[in-house]
Design an enzyme around this catalytic site. Structure first.
Site, PDB file in Angstrom:
ATOM      1  N   ASP A   1      -8.684  -4.858  48.116  1.00  0.00           N
ATOM      2  CA  ASP A   1      -7.693  -4.031  47.422  1.00  0.00           C
ATOM      3  C   ASP A   1      -6.484  -4.907  47.120  1.00  0.00           C
ATOM      4  OD1 ASP A   1      -5.714  -2.220  46.666  1.00  0.00           O
ATOM      5  OD2 ASP A   1      -6.364  -0.676  48.081  1.00  0.00           O
ATOM      6  N   HIS A   2      -6.258  -5.158  45.838  1.00  0.00           N
ATOM      7  CA  HIS A   2      -5.209  -6.107  45.451  1.00  0.00           C
ATOM      8  C   HIS A   2      -3.808  -5.553  45.685  1.00  0.00           C
ATOM      9  CE1 HIS A   2      -3.976  -9.847  44.026  1.00  0.00           C
ATOM     10  NE2 HIS A   2      -4.315  -9.797  42.766  1.00  0.00           N
ATOM     11  N   ARG A   3      -3.683  -4.260  45.976  1.00  0.00           N
ATOM     12  CA  ARG A   3      -2.364  -3.709  46.311  1.00  0.00           C
ATOM     13  C   ARG A   3      -1.931  -4.156  47.705  1.00  0.00           C
ATOM     14  NH1 ARG A   3      -3.826   2.474  45.654  1.00  0.00           N
ATOM     15  NH2 ARG A   3      -5.529   1.639  46.935  1.00  0.00           N
TER      16      ARG A   3
ATOM     17  N   PRO B   1      -7.556  -1.186  42.744  1.00  0.00           N
ATOM     18  CA  PRO B   1      -7.689  -2.417  41.940  1.00  0.00           C
ATOM     19  C   PRO B   1      -8.517  -3.452  42.699  1.00  0.00           C
ATOM     20  CG  PRO B   1      -5.490  -2.284  42.897  1.00  0.00           C
ATOM     21  CD  PRO B   1      -6.180  -1.003  43.248  1.00  0.00           C
TER      22      PRO B   1
ATOM     23  N   ILE C   1      -3.832  -6.884  49.566  1.00  0.00           N
ATOM     24  CA  ILE C   1      -4.243  -8.263  49.847  1.00  0.00           C
ATOM     25  C   ILE C   1      -4.141  -9.092  48.577  1.00  0.00           C
ATOM     26  CG2 ILE C   1      -6.184  -9.701  50.584  1.00  0.00           C
ATOM     27  CD1 ILE C   1      -7.220  -7.133  52.049  1.00  0.00           C
TER      28      ILE C   1
END
Length: 437
Positions: free
Chosen positions: A409-411, A233, A413
């Site tokens: 990577d939104h998982r 993501p 950060i």
């Protein structure tokens, strides 16, 4: 008296080899005239084929995944009374919002654009290529609209159990399936979102073409970029750094080391500044494990630098950046970039990176969204610097500003951390004294 009849695919326009995506009846079913028998689909539209007769199904001649054309046998029907035949409606039409045309005994119900209903269809529409539809050989019951919705999300209907009437798949079923798959940890086995194959189109029918094979590097990069884009993501944080003083010092340093053949580029300063930021924000110098359950924090700093070559983009890695100064980094950067362009990089030269910098400053642009180089969790994009009027100490002054684009990577950060990272990086570049700390 009962009569055995062959039910054929009616006139479907100029289309051939249309995919069967659903068989809606089975042997022994008693059907009425105009009951739907099968659903056919191209990459442009879906249509249901109704029965022209009432009767009992004695044999089915096709299955999901088969390709059919006008006149193909659908099934055998033990029938008594025939219904009046009605001329078929228009064939498939391209693009746009959907409408459903009324069914007729001999014509399929066609999912077609509203614009095609309001305006006459072209006299000789071009025949599109088809992609394989269906549900993996299993007859999943869903309307054409739901099938289109599922296809747009990359969902294989064979994996869903419908909650609607008679087990038909509903929109909520598709949405709940997508939510469940997205909630699974990375690396979870089992079914997931499927990407539909691109249609095979003969472009030569439209004009002169030339076929040029992709280089091996581009083929490998394409597979990796596609995997990274669909599995991570991505979010991109944009910022600017004032590099006015840095650029003045860089030019002085460049003149000093030019006799030694060392070219001092802005990228050497960026490497050092990014190293400082990675030390300050260790979650950016990390990777998720294969199961997506743990974050592996790295105690070393190896930074990859994207290099444009005639064969495509490669990313050699500069190791132990935290143990090297600006001049040494500039020297190694020049050497490894030259090896990349001369096709002399070894596999080990492109492994072990913690973070990547992709600089387009020498070409142009104001911002872009770089794709993360997994298993890394972030990548920095750098565009061309430019002079801007900045408001400082009560007045506007010209400053050299460098655009920064940080994809993360939104998982791993969140947005606040990404903003702090770019702000810290910009402050470090704006005051090169920080690089000595």
């Amino acid at each position: 008296m009962a009569e055995a009849r062959q039910i054929l695919v009616p006139d479907i326009g100029n289309f051939k080899d249309v995919g069967v995506i659903e068989v809606q009846v089975k042997v022994g079913d008693k059907i009425n005239a105009e009951d739907n028998l099968v659903t056919l689909e191209t990459d442009k539209a879906a249509m249901e084929v109704p029965s022209p007769y009432a009767g009992v199904v004695t044999e089915i001649k096709l299955k999901v995944g088969d390709k059919v054309s006008q006149g193909s046998v659908i099934l055998l029907l033990e029938s008594g009374d025939a219904v009046a035949q009605i001329p078929p409606g228009p064939p498939f039409a391209k693009g746009g919002a959907e409408a459903v045309l009324p069914a007729s005994p001999s014509a399929p119900v066609i999912q077609t654009p509203i614009s095609a209903v309001q305006a006459p269809a072209p006299a000789a529409p071009a025949t599109p290529s088809f992609t394989k539809g269906g549900a993996g050989g299993i007859s999943a019951h869903a309307s054409p609209a739901i099938r289109r919705f599922a296809r747009e999300l990359g969902v294989d209907l064979a994996q869903l159990k419908g909650s609607g009437e008679k087990g038909r798949v509903t929109k909520d079923d598709v949405q709940n399936f997508v939510k469940a798959m997205l909630a699974q940890p990375r690396g979870t086995t089992g079914g997931g979102l499927q990407v539909s194959a691109m249609p095979a189109i003969d472009f030569a029918q439209f004009g002169l073409v030339e076929t040029r094979p992709l280089s091996r590097i581009r083929k490998l990069a394409a597979a990796n970029l596609h995997r990274n884009w669909v599995s991570i993501p991505h979010v991109t944080q944009f910022d600017e750094a004032d590099i006015t003083e840095m650029e003045e010092f860089r030019k002085q340093l460049g003149e000093e080391y030019a006799p030694q053949g060392i070219r001092i580029t802005p990228l050497a300063f960026l490497l050092r500044a990014v190293m400082e930021a990675l030390q300050h924000f260790p979650e950016f110098n990390a990777s998720l494990d294969a199961g997506g359950e743990n974050l592996i924090l790295k105690k070393y700093i190896h930074i990859g630098v994207a290099v444009d070559t005639p064969d495509g983009l490669v990313v050699p890695v500069l190791r132990d950046v935290d143990k090297k100064g600006i001049v040494q980094l500039a020297k190694e950067l020049g050497e490894i970039s030259a090896r990349a362009r001369d096709r002399k990089l070894a596999a080990a030269d492109m492994q072990g990176g913690c973070f990547t910098i992709s600089s387009l400053g020498g070409i142009g642009g104001t911002a872009f969204t770089p794709i993360i180089n997994a298993p890394e969790v972030a990548i920095l994009g750098v565009s061309r610097s430019g002079m801007k009027q900045m408001y400082r100490d009560g007045e506007f002054v010209p400053r050299l500003m460098l655009p920064l684009s940080l994809s993360y990577d939104h998982r791993v950060i969140d947005g606040a951390s990404a903003a702090r990272f770019t702000v810290y990086l910009a402050q470090t570049l704006a005051d090169i004294r920080r690089l000595a700390l």
